[in-house]
Enzyme design. Structure first.
Site, PDB file in Angstrom:
ATOM      1  CD  GLU A   1       3.477  -2.151  -4.540  1.00  0.00           C
ATOM      2  OE1 GLU A   1       4.298  -1.293  -4.906  1.00  0.00           O
ATOM      3  OE2 GLU A   1       2.468  -1.867  -3.879  1.00  0.00           O
TER       4      GLU A   1
ATOM      5  CG  ASN B   1       0.736  -4.182  -1.859  1.00  0.00           C
ATOM      6  OD1 ASN B   1       0.265  -5.018  -1.094  1.00  0.00           O
ATOM      7  ND2 ASN B   1       2.034  -3.969  -1.971  1.00  0.00           N
TER       8      ASN B   1
ATOM      9  CE1 TYR C   1      -0.586   2.376   0.569  1.00  0.00           C
ATOM     10  CE2 TYR C   1      -0.015   0.948  -1.253  1.00  0.00           C
ATOM     11  CZ  TYR C   1       0.146   1.326   0.057  1.00  0.00           C
ATOM     12  OH  TYR C   1       1.035   0.668   0.859  1.00  0.00           O
TER      13      TYR C   1
HETATM   14  C1  FCB Z   1       3.940   0.547  -1.983  1.00  0.00           C
HETATM   15  C2  FCB Z   1       5.183  -0.109  -1.439  1.00  0.00           C
HETATM   16  C3  FCB Z   1       5.479   0.214  -0.001  1.00  0.00           C
HETATM   17  C4  FCB Z   1       5.172   1.661   0.319  1.00  0.00           C
HETATM   18  C5  FCB Z   1       3.793   2.019  -0.150  1.00  0.00           C
HETATM   19  C6  FCB Z   1       3.385   3.431   0.177  1.00  0.00           C
HETATM   20  O1  FCB Z   1       4.061   0.678  -3.362  1.00  0.00           O
HETATM   21  O2  FCB Z   1       5.094  -1.504  -1.572  1.00  0.00           O
HETATM   22  O3  FCB Z   1       6.803  -0.119   0.272  1.00  0.00           O
HETATM   23  O4  FCB Z   1       6.140   2.461  -0.224  1.00  0.00           O
HETATM   24  O5  FCB Z   1       3.685   1.833  -1.529  1.00  0.00           O
END
Ligand code: FCB
Length: 449
Positions: free
Chosen positions: A167, A297, A299
């Site tokens: 990231e 990544n 979320y």
């Molecule tokens: C991401 C990170 C990881 C964790 C998640 C929730 O941005 O890479 O380390 O903190 O979020």
């Protein structure tokens, strides 16, 4: 009856962690100080005043943690190497004890038939390099390549999956513009410089990793999000384009050979009086080094709205009926589906791994000694469904790593946010499989659900 969702053969089922979030042993066996050690030892930086000094004490408990991974049937484990554990001053003298820790970890994984996916940089820069300017300085990119060389020489015979960076957006912008992550700076130009040098160090390291690790797959992990305009107004479309440039294209475009996005460069120059003078001849070619996979990544998603615009139409996209995690992030599996299709269509990565996906919810240890984390289980299930639909659309998705294997030090939130499928009692370091872990074990065993 619900239909059984079956994943492709050899789909990689994994879990992810990072060094600073789980290892602890922050100053043991010759480890140097990292910018996160410095940051969380600075009063006021971490919500609950905690540190990563002990975290999950994984440095000492790694064997039992590997046994737990085996019990879950994990096919792969994504972890990161602590740069200052290996090179306490960032460059120069190698700390053999640090390297040995990772040697044992890798051997322990292979003995248990778990494939190691190694991330070289998950944000714990040696403080010694920060003292010389950190990522805004080009020299840090050179130091990263030396570090990549040291680690891949030591582990490259056994590690065949390498992720250079985790990231870059978060490392560069949360650390150098928003100031909520180490090193806690707040300057747009520093963030842009950091971002460039991180990408540059990635590009340079790709070659080194290939040289030291025969037949390895090498890639980078980005934080990526689907962005949708809140309404069909011109202003909201502009806001969405801008947010997409800032979060996604600023990284994807140079990595896939298109250079920096013109709209982002113009914004940097016009709104922040910035200059791209840190980009030198050959840099863009280096950043565009061919990779074997893209790590994603994801979320949540973003809805973009230009609150200042005169012509604001009522939002057509709302979150009134949405669920939010404890991070305040909207649960939106459809956003992952759209993102994966977009990446496939716009950039054609050879292969994609979801290197992180998961959720923080306020877990309770029940009287029966279990953690019934139904919301997390549903979250993972629904995101997996979305991922599966993307595969059916032709997206070359080869694996999924849940974030996280266990509850851990969630950066500026300290221990207040639990992302694990394994519960950790930080008083006594006891670990308990949450319901989501037990469910995930079945998913792995059946290659679907
Ligand atoms: C991401 C990170 C990881 C964790 C998640 C929730 O941005 O890479 O380390 O903190 O979020």
């Amino acid at each position: 009856m619900n239909q059984f969702i079956s994943f492709p053969e050899n789909f990689v089922w994994g879990a992810a962690t990072s060094s600073h979030q789980i290892e602890g042993a922050w100053n043991e066996d010759g480890k140097g100080e990292s910018i996160w050690d410095r940051f969380n030892h600075t009063p006021g930086k971490i919500w609950d005043g905690s540190t990563g000094d002990i975290a999950c004490d994984h440095y000492h408990r790694w064997r039992e943690d590997l046994d737990r991974m085996q019990k879950l049937g994990l096919k792969a484990y994504r972890f990161s190497i602590s740069w200052p554990r290996v090179l306490p001053k960032g460059r120069g003298k190698v700390n053999q004890a640090g390297l040995d820790f990772y040697n044992r970890l890798v051997d322990g994984l292979l003995e248990r038939e778990i494939t190691p996916f190694v991330t070289l940089y998950h944000w714990d820069l040696p403080q010694a390099l920060q003292d010389k300017g950190g990522w805004p300085e080009r020299a840090t990119a050179h130091a990263f390549v030396e570090y990549a060389d040291v680690v891949s020489r030591a582990l490259g015979d056994r590690v065949k999956h390498w992720i250079t960076h985790n990231e870059p957006w978060v490392a560069a912008f949360m650390g150098h513009l928003l100031g909520v992550h180490a090193p806690g700076l707040q300057d747009f130009t520093l963030a842009m410089r950091a971002s460039h040098h991180i990408l540059l160090s990635h590009g340079w390291a790709v070659e080194v990793l290939r040289r030291n690790s025969a037949n390895a797959q090498v890639g980078i992990t980005l934080s990526l999000q689907d962005v949708t305009p809140a309404s069909p107004s011109h202003a909201d479309y502009q806001a969405a384009r801008h947010l997409d440039a800032y979060l996604n294209r600023l990284f994807l475009d140079p990595l896939y050979g298109r250079g920096y996005p013109a709209d982002m460069v113009a914004y940097f120059q016009q709104e922040h009086g910035g200059s791209m003078n840190f980009v030198q001849a050959g840099d863009l070619e280096a950043i565009a080094a061919h990779t074997d996979f893209l790590g994603v990544n994801n979320y949540t998603r973003q809805i973009a709205r230009d609150a200042r615009a005169a012509e604001n139409l009522p939002p057509t996209i709302t979150t009134e009926n949405s669920e939010f995690t404890e991070m305040g992030w909207e649960v939106c599996p459809e956003g992952l589906y759209r993102l994966l299709n977009r990446l496939h269509f716009d950039y054609q990565p050879r292969c994609i791994y979801i290197t992180e996906n998961g959720a923080a919810f306020p877990d309770q240890l029940s009287e029966d000694g279990r953690v019934h984390d139904e919301a997390r289980l549903r979250f993972i299930r629904d995101y997996l469904r979305a991922a599966h639909r993307a595969i059916q659309c032709g997206v070359p998705l080869a694996g999924y790593f849940v974030w996280s294997l266990m509850d851990n030090f969630e950066w500026a939130y300290g221990y207040t946010k639990r992302f694990g499928i394994i519960y950790v009692d930080f008083e006594n370091q006891q670990r308990i499989f949450k319901d989501s872990a037990l469910w995930f074990r079945e998913v792995i065993a059946n290659n679907g659900f």
